[in-house]
Design a protein around this motif. Sequence first.
Motif, short mmCIF file in Angstrom:
data_model
loop_
_atom_site.label_atom_id
_atom_site.label_comp_id
_atom_site.label_asym_id
_atom_site.label_seq_id
_atom_site.Cartn_x
_atom_site.Cartn_y
_atom_site.Cartn_z
N LEU A 280 109.90 75.82 36.58
CA LEU A 280 110.48 76.63 37.66
C LEU A 280 110.08 76.05 39.02
O LEU A 280 110.87 76.03 39.96
CB LEU A 280 110.00 78.08 37.55
CG LEU A 280 110.72 78.94 36.50
CD1 LEU A 280 109.94 80.23 36.24
CD2 LEU A 280 112.14 79.26 36.95
N ALA A 281 108.84 75.57 39.11
CA ALA A 281 108.33 75.06 40.39
C ALA A 281 108.85 73.65 40.68
O ALA A 281 109.22 73.34 41.81
CB ALA A 281 106.81 75.07 40.37
N GLU A 282 108.86 72.80 39.64
CA GLU A 282 109.11 71.36 39.86
C GLU A 282 110.50 70.94 39.40
O GLU A 282 110.91 69.81 39.67
CB GLU A 282 108.06 70.54 39.11
CG GLU A 282 106.62 70.84 39.56
CD GLU A 282 105.59 70.16 38.66
OE1 GLU A 282 105.98 69.38 37.79
OE2 GLU A 282 104.39 70.46 38.86
N GLY A 283 111.19 71.81 38.70
CA GLY A 283 112.47 71.43 38.12
C GLY A 283 112.28 70.85 36.73
O GLY A 283 111.20 70.36 36.39
N ALA A 284 113.32 70.91 35.92
CA ALA A 284 113.27 70.36 34.57
C ALA A 284 113.91 68.96 34.59
O ALA A 284 114.57 68.57 35.55
CB ALA A 284 114.04 71.27 33.61
N ALA A 285 113.70 68.23 33.50
CA ALA A 285 114.25 66.87 33.41
C ALA A 285 115.73 66.87 33.05
O ALA A 285 116.43 65.90 33.27
CB ALA A 285 113.46 66.07 32.38
N ARG A 286 116.18 67.97 32.47
CA ARG A 286 117.59 68.06 32.08
C ARG A 286 118.04 69.52 32.21
O ARG A 286 117.20 70.42 32.24
CB ARG A 286 117.79 67.59 30.64
CG ARG A 286 116.98 68.42 29.65
CD ARG A 286 117.30 68.10 28.21
NE ARG A 286 116.58 69.01 27.33
CZ ARG A 286 116.87 69.20 26.05
NH1 ARG A 286 117.85 68.53 25.50
NH2 ARG A 286 116.19 70.06 25.33
N TYR A 287 119.35 69.69 32.30
CA TYR A 287 119.89 71.05 32.44
C TYR A 287 121.15 71.22 31.59
O TYR A 287 121.92 70.27 31.38
CB TYR A 287 120.25 71.34 33.91
CG TYR A 287 119.02 71.53 34.77
CD1 TYR A 287 118.33 72.73 34.77
CD2 TYR A 287 118.55 70.48 35.56
CE1 TYR A 287 117.20 72.89 35.56
CE2 TYR A 287 117.41 70.64 36.34
CZ TYR A 287 116.74 71.86 36.33
OH TYR A 287 115.62 72.01 37.09
#
Lengths: 371, 124
Positions: A280-287
């Motif tokens: 949530l803080a750093e973003g995920a590697a994929r969406y």
Amino acid sequence: MSSETDSPLLVTPLNALHRELGAKMVPFAGYDMPVQYPLGVLKEHLHTREQAGLFDVSHMGQVILRGDGVVDALEKLVPGELKALKEGRIRYSFFTNDQGGILDDLMIANRGDHLFLVVNAACKVADIAHLTAGLPGIEVEYLGDDRGLLALQGPVAATVLARFLPEVATMPFMSMVNASLKGIPVTIARSGYTGEDGYEIGIDADRTEDVARLLLAEPEVTAIGLGARDSLRLEAGLCLYGHDIDTTTTPVEAGLTWAISKRRREEGGYPGDAIVRRQLAEGAARYRIGVQPEGRAPAREHTEIQDANGQTVGEITSGGFGPSANAPVAMGYVTAGNAAVGTPLSLIVRGKALPAKVASLPFVPQRYYRG
Amino acid sequence: MTIRFTEDHEWISVDGDVATVGITTFAQSQLGDVVFVEVPEAGRALTKGKDAAVVESVKAASEVFAPVDGTVVEGNQAVVDDPSLVNSDPQGAGWFFKMTLANPAQLDGLMDQAAYDAFVEGQH
């Protein structure tokens, strides 16, 4: 699709009715289920968007949880906001694992003296074991095949059901009540899996066929199989467990963070909370994204997704033809840098690179009842 | 005119040097509503039992196989533009492609109408 071949298939309370209606039956999650009726997937889909469709979803798992502290206990297994869930209201959530992956997605209703859960058919045995192990001191009652579940979905679902029960017309979306339908005790939830307004109706197994026949006798209602259920939910941008979400996808990757409240984001307290908080803080590697192929060719599950440079950036997880969109529609996962709406992609279908774009979900507007 | 059938539910109708190929009434009924068709381009060499065309319903994609060896003369643009022709007239306007026959003797290994009807009956 399940592939267990040796064990005999289970049946729902409507098995005989499906056959009487001329359904094509297929094995699904261990049950003998109607994939389509003589109307066919395309027309069943369109009928649901235009009038009302009746779905047998009795294969899904209905579970009651009772006991002191049941809300606090269940919050240890799901990231959903349950403490603020008012009596009579329903919330969508998911069981997570220690890696923040999704074990199953489910509906949770606060019924006052108990919580009522509906879980996926293919996961229900594992879910019940998970609940039993994870909720010491809480009574886990699986209603099993003693209880049927019907979904009535579509823009006239409310008009139809209100002929029997006028009070359901103004039920809030994601609420649940007890009622008596022509003397048959039922639970009625204003919820569904099509993107349309509608209801999910719980009934004792021995009265499920009676309720189904009452509803099917209404001129706007027709029986709808699993084929159209899948194309309807795909157009509505809703995840299918085991395809669009599973133990390897986190809620952040899957775009389901709307189902995690501010308090739960901050406090955590569910399996995998640290990983979810970090993403949530750093973003995920994929969406998870919507995918709109530019041509007419559908891109099916497991189709490779490439970026404009021909690099593999992901995979389709659900794909087919959207009868209401009148075009192929799909969902899948791509690397974070390719997930913005409008990003050009290529889909590798039968060895050819077909042009596509990242599309916003849903593909057709959701039409839930908003009062 | 001779019509023959494969165990994969293609039909091939031979008229002189050219044969027309499609999928059977039974095949379309099993597929359900056809939403996408891809046909081969003229000049493509086909091999008996190998991919020749694609037919997709709402739920699934299927291959159409070449019933015999030969060369594509014409793909049916009408079914590409309106895939529902495969459902409404599978053994007429819903044809997929026309081809020449490299080895007409291969037709002898395919089923005639009576044999195909019996074959379909056995699939139930």
